[in-house]
Design a protein around this motif. Structure first.
Motif, PDB file in Angstrom:
ATOM      1  N   CYS A  12      25.294  70.369  72.275  1.00 52.93           N
ATOM      2  CA  CYS A  12      25.261  69.740  73.594  1.00 52.93           C
ATOM      3  C   CYS A  12      24.137  70.318  74.449  1.00 52.93           C
ATOM      4  CB  CYS A  12      26.606  69.912  74.301  1.00 52.93           C
ATOM      5  SG  CYS A  12      27.948  68.985  73.522  1.00 52.93           S
ATOM      6  N   THR A  13      23.901  71.615  74.321  1.00 50.72           N
ATOM      7  CA  THR A  13      22.814  72.253  75.066  1.00 50.72           C
ATOM      8  C   THR A  13      21.480  71.621  74.702  1.00 50.72           C
ATOM      9  OG1 THR A  13      24.027  74.342  75.213  1.00 50.72           O
ATOM     10  CG2 THR A  13      21.639  74.451  75.518  1.00 50.72           C
ATOM     11  N   VAL A  16      21.229  68.120  76.310  1.00 57.28           N
ATOM     12  CA  VAL A  16      20.989  68.241  77.749  1.00 57.28           C
ATOM     13  C   VAL A  16      19.546  68.672  78.004  1.00 57.28           C
ATOM     14  CG1 VAL A  16      21.595  69.560  79.817  1.00 57.28           C
ATOM     15  CG2 VAL A  16      23.400  68.650  78.342  1.00 57.28           C
ATOM     16  N   GLU A  19      17.232  65.712  77.530  1.00 60.31           N
ATOM     17  CA  GLU A  19      17.337  64.738  78.625  1.00 60.31           C
ATOM     18  C   GLU A  19      16.634  65.241  79.878  1.00 60.31           C
ATOM     19  OE1 GLU A  19      18.444  61.473  78.751  1.00 60.31           O
ATOM     20  OE2 GLU A  19      18.226  61.908  76.625  1.00 60.31           O
ATOM     21  N   THR A  36      24.789  72.406  81.093  1.00 61.23           N
ATOM     22  CA  THR A  36      25.484  71.976  79.876  1.00 61.23           C
ATOM     23  C   THR A  36      26.989  72.038  80.069  1.00 61.23           C
ATOM     24  OG1 THR A  36      23.658  72.695  78.480  1.00 61.23           O
ATOM     25  CG2 THR A  36      25.797  72.417  77.412  1.00 61.23           C
ATOM     26  N   VAL A  39      28.130  69.114  82.225  1.00 62.50           N
ATOM     27  CA  VAL A  39      28.131  67.847  81.483  1.00 62.50           C
ATOM     28  C   VAL A  39      29.329  67.797  80.533  1.00 62.50           C
ATOM     29  CG1 VAL A  39      26.900  66.462  79.756  1.00 62.50           C
ATOM     30  CG2 VAL A  39      25.651  67.451  81.687  1.00 62.50           C
ATOM     31  N   ILE A  55      27.959  62.778  74.612  1.00 62.08           N
ATOM     32  CA  ILE A  55      27.227  63.757  75.411  1.00 62.08           C
ATOM     33  C   ILE A  55      25.873  63.196  75.836  1.00 62.08           C
ATOM     34  CG2 ILE A  55      26.100  66.031  75.370  1.00 62.08           C
ATOM     35  CD1 ILE A  55      29.157  66.118  75.785  1.00 62.08           C
ATOM     36  N   ALA A  59      24.911  63.023  79.651  1.00 60.69           N
ATOM     37  CA  ALA A  59      23.721  63.783  80.038  1.00 60.69           C
ATOM     38  C   ALA A  59      22.675  62.861  80.658  1.00 60.69           C
ATOM     39  CB  ALA A  59      23.146  64.518  78.837  1.00 60.69           C
ATOM     40  N   ARG A  60      22.479  61.695  80.074  1.00 61.14           N
ATOM     41  CA  ARG A  60      21.514  60.730  80.597  1.00 61.14           C
ATOM     42  C   ARG A  60      21.849  60.349  82.035  1.00 61.14           C
ATOM     43  NH1 ARG A  60      21.560  55.895  81.713  1.00 61.14           N
ATOM     44  NH2 ARG A  60      23.524  55.412  80.694  1.00 61.14           N
ATOM     45  N   TYR A  62      23.842  61.961  84.103  1.00 63.93           N
ATOM     46  CA  TYR A  62      23.827  63.176  84.906  1.00 63.93           C
ATOM     47  C   TYR A  62      22.410  63.465  85.402  1.00 63.93           C
ATOM     48  CZ  TYR A  62      25.110  68.071  85.953  1.00 63.93           C
ATOM     49  OH  TYR A  62      25.357  69.271  86.554  1.00 63.93           O
ATOM     50  N   VAL A  63      21.442  63.370  84.508  1.00 62.80           N
ATOM     51  CA  VAL A  63      20.051  63.638  84.866  1.00 62.80           C
ATOM     52  C   VAL A  63      19.516  62.506  85.738  1.00 62.80           C
ATOM     53  CG1 VAL A  63      17.714  63.910  83.946  1.00 62.80           C
ATOM     54  CG2 VAL A  63      19.637  65.107  82.862  1.00 62.80           C
ATOM     55  N   TYR A  68      21.896  67.663  88.318  1.00 63.99           N
ATOM     56  CA  TYR A  68      21.468  68.993  87.892  1.00 63.99           C
ATOM     57  C   TYR A  68      20.831  69.787  89.026  1.00 63.99           C
ATOM     58  CZ  TYR A  68      16.875  66.857  87.935  1.00 63.99           C
ATOM     59  OH  TYR A  68      15.740  66.204  88.322  1.00 63.99           O
TER      60      TYR A  68
END
Length: 73
Positions: A12-13, A16, A19, A36, A39, A55, A59-60, A62-63, A68
């Motif tokens: 996942c890191t 992220v 992204e 991370t 998310v 994820i 993440a997409r 979220y960014v 962030y």
């Protein structure tokens, strides 16, 4: 990050990080870990799992929404 493994977290890191890089946001260390974790917690709270596809989508978004930025101070 309930029910996640170290392998999930590392995978996942990387998702992220990629992204964030698409938006020319370069973070590492503690900041990347915090983002991370956030998310992954959102995914869990929404009933998602830690699969690549789930994820990636969280993440997409979220960014895209700049969530962030709270960790960049």
């Amino acid at each position: 990050m309930i029910f996640s493994t170290g392998k999930d977290y590392r995978r996942c890191t990387e998702i992220v990080r990629k992204e964030l890089a698409k938006r020319n946001v370069k973070v590492k260390g503690v900041t990347l870990r915090k983002i991370t974790k956030d998310v992954m917690n959102i995914s869990y709270a929404k009933g998602g799992d830690y699969s690549n596809e789930i994820i990636f989508e969280f993440a997409r978004a979220y960014v895209e929404h700049g969530l962030y930025k709270k960790f960049l101070r």
